[in-house]
Design a protein around this motif. Structure first.
Motif, PDB file in Angstrom:
ATOM      1  N   SER A 228       0.825  -1.211   0.000  1.00 28.76           N
ATOM      2  CA  SER A 228       0.000   0.000   0.000  1.00 28.76           C
ATOM      3  C   SER A 228       0.856   1.257   0.000  1.00 28.76           C
ATOM      4  CB  SER A 228      -0.927  -0.007   1.215  1.00 28.76           C
ATOM      5  OG  SER A 228      -1.706   1.171   1.258  1.00 28.76           O
ATOM      6  N   LEU A 229       1.925   1.267   0.801  1.00 30.74           N
ATOM      7  CA  LEU A 229       2.795   2.438   0.881  1.00 30.74           C
ATOM      8  C   LEU A 229       3.477   2.716  -0.463  1.00 30.74           C
ATOM      9  CD1 LEU A 229       4.486   1.905   4.374  1.00 30.74           C
ATOM     10  CD2 LEU A 229       2.815   3.661   3.765  1.00 30.74           C
TER      11      LEU A 229
ATOM     12  N   TYR B  78       0.470  -7.521  -7.565  1.00 30.33           N
ATOM     13  CA  TYR B  78      -0.579  -6.952  -8.409  1.00 30.33           C
ATOM     14  C   TYR B  78      -1.040  -5.607  -7.838  1.00 30.33           C
ATOM     15  CZ  TYR B  78      -4.698  -6.195 -11.186  1.00 30.33           C
ATOM     16  OH  TYR B  78      -5.617  -5.611 -12.029  1.00 30.33           O
ATOM     17  N   TRP B  79      -0.984  -5.453  -6.524  1.00 36.74           N
ATOM     18  CA  TRP B  79      -1.301  -4.149  -5.910  1.00 36.74           C
ATOM     19  C   TRP B  79      -0.403  -3.066  -6.517  1.00 36.74           C
ATOM     20  CZ3 TRP B  79      -3.981  -3.586  -0.777  1.00 36.74           C
ATOM     21  CH2 TRP B  79      -4.086  -2.241  -0.386  1.00 36.74           C
ATOM     22  N   LEU B  80       0.905  -3.374  -6.651  1.00 38.28           N
ATOM     23  CA  LEU B  80       1.837  -2.418  -7.243  1.00 38.28           C
ATOM     24  C   LEU B  80       1.492  -2.152  -8.702  1.00 38.28           C
ATOM     25  CD1 LEU B  80       5.278  -3.644  -5.824  1.00 38.28           C
ATOM     26  CD2 LEU B  80       3.618  -2.078  -4.800  1.00 38.28           C
ATOM     27  N   ALA B  81       1.182  -3.211  -9.444  1.00 35.97           N
ATOM     28  CA  ALA B  81       0.839  -3.051 -10.857  1.00 35.97           C
ATOM     29  C   ALA B  81      -0.399  -2.176 -11.021  1.00 35.97           C
ATOM     30  CB  ALA B  81       0.621  -4.412 -11.498  1.00 35.97           C
TER      31      ALA B  81
ATOM     32  N   ALA C 109     -10.667  -6.267   2.074  1.00 35.18           N
ATOM     33  CA  ALA C 109     -11.544  -5.171   1.643  1.00 35.18           C
ATOM     34  C   ALA C 109     -10.718  -3.997   1.134  1.00 35.18           C
ATOM     35  CB  ALA C 109     -12.452  -4.739   2.792  1.00 35.18           C
ATOM     36  N   ASN C 110      -9.608  -3.688   1.812  1.00 35.38           N
ATOM     37  CA  ASN C 110      -8.733  -2.615   1.357  1.00 35.38           C
ATOM     38  C   ASN C 110      -8.144  -2.934  -0.021  1.00 35.38           C
ATOM     39  OD1 ASN C 110      -9.144  -1.318   3.812  1.00 35.38           O
ATOM     40  ND2 ASN C 110      -7.284  -2.122   4.738  1.00 35.38           N
ATOM     41  N   PHE C 111      -7.751  -4.187  -0.205  1.00 35.83           N
ATOM     42  CA  PHE C 111      -7.191  -4.637  -1.478  1.00 35.83           C
ATOM     43  C   PHE C 111      -8.243  -4.493  -2.592  1.00 35.83           C
ATOM     44  CE2 PHE C 111      -4.249  -8.269  -3.203  1.00 35.83           C
ATOM     45  CZ  PHE C 111      -3.978  -7.516  -4.325  1.00 35.83           C
ATOM     46  N   LYS C 112      -9.438  -4.959  -2.328  1.00 31.86           N
ATOM     47  CA  LYS C 112     -10.509  -4.881  -3.328  1.00 31.86           C
ATOM     48  C   LYS C 112     -10.828  -3.439  -3.686  1.00 31.86           C
ATOM     49  CE  LYS C 112     -13.373  -7.580  -1.013  1.00 31.86           C
ATOM     50  NZ  LYS C 112     -14.593  -8.377  -0.696  1.00 31.86           N
TER      51      LYS C 112
END
Length: 265
Positions: A67-68, A97-100, A172-175
């Motif tokens: 996240s950061l 995938y969060w980074l992507a 939930a944060n990821f979604k």
């Protein structure tokens, strides 16, 4: 030099940052905001690049560090008005995938693994082993939840329930992050947040990425044949390659191999 001379048009330039490895806490040799943050700052701000390209090869890791780093990418992109392109190599799964998803466009190789939009927590239980060998463990706490999920005592239902609640909140944060960044591209009739993974062509059909492409030809397609690339990466001092740091790198490498192995890599 041409970029600083008036009336002379310079060729387009793309800053390239490599985001590779498992994502973890700073100081452990893993990919973290503390280690990659200064590199991203340089890539976005030095010489006013026409775009920033992220080379991503990560099986994920810490949700907080993911996240950061993702938030830093978006902040820099907005502050410098720079478009961001992500190029997936072997894998961009979970935190990878969060980074992507922090990029404006995501491209991958045909065989790249993408997805795993979920959260996992793994551990072990050793209380039967201790009992078998007559080992008594003594733990004293202030606060009834301080020893939650202690691997040396029998699993408690209330501990598991609390852990699942925490995992659901992180999920939930990821979604929310993926839904916001891929807004208008994801199908409304399919749940993509189950932790499942896909190869690039299927991921394109699902709207998780924008298509199959490699960094140089795609950037030449967008910016022209004369586009140039400037790479930014982490440089470790020579003395850090010896002694304790060498041992730490070996341990981190084992952890990373375990993470990549989850995706058959």
């Amino acid at each position: 030099m041409k970029r600083w001379l008036p009336f002379i048009k310079s060729n387009p330039r793309v800053a390239v940052v490599r985001l590779s490895g498992a994502i973890g806490m700073a100081g452990r040799g893993s990919l973290s905001d503390a280690t990659i943050g200064p590199i991203l700052e340089k890539a976005f701000r030095k010489g006013k690049p026409d775009a920033v390209a992220l080379e991503i090869n990560s099986p994920g890791g810490s949700p907080v560090q993911s996240s950061l780093i993702g938030a830093r990418i978006r902040r820099l992109a907005e502050e410098t008005d720079t478009k961001v392109y992500a190029f997936v190599e072997d894998v961009a799964a979970s935190g990878g995938y969060w980074l992507a998803a922090a990029a404006d466009e995501i491209w991958a190789d045909e065989s790249s693994v993408v997805g795993s939009i979920g959260v996992i927590s793994a551990g072990f239980g050793a209380h039967e082993f201790l009992a078998r060998y007559g080992i008594e463990r003594r733990v004293y706490t202030a606060g009834k939840s301080k020893s939650m999920l202690d691997p040396f005592r029998p699993e408690q239902e209330e501990d598991v329930a609390r852990l699942k609640e925490l995992l659901e909140d992180i999920h939930a944060n990821f979604k929310d992050h993926v839904s916001e960044r891929r807004k208008g591209k994801l199908p409304e009739d399919q749940d993509l947040f189950t932790g499942e993974i896909w190869l690039a062509r299927r991921a394109t059909q699902l709207g998780l990425i924008d298509g199959v492409a490699h960094i140089r030809p795609k950037m030449q397609e967008i910016f022209g044949e004369k586009v140039s690339f400037r790479r930014y990466g982490i440089r470790r001092p020579l003395f850090q390659r010896f002694g304790v740091q060498l041992v730490q790198d070996a341990l981190t490498g084992i952890e990373e191999r375990a993470e990549f192995a989850r995706f058959g890599l």
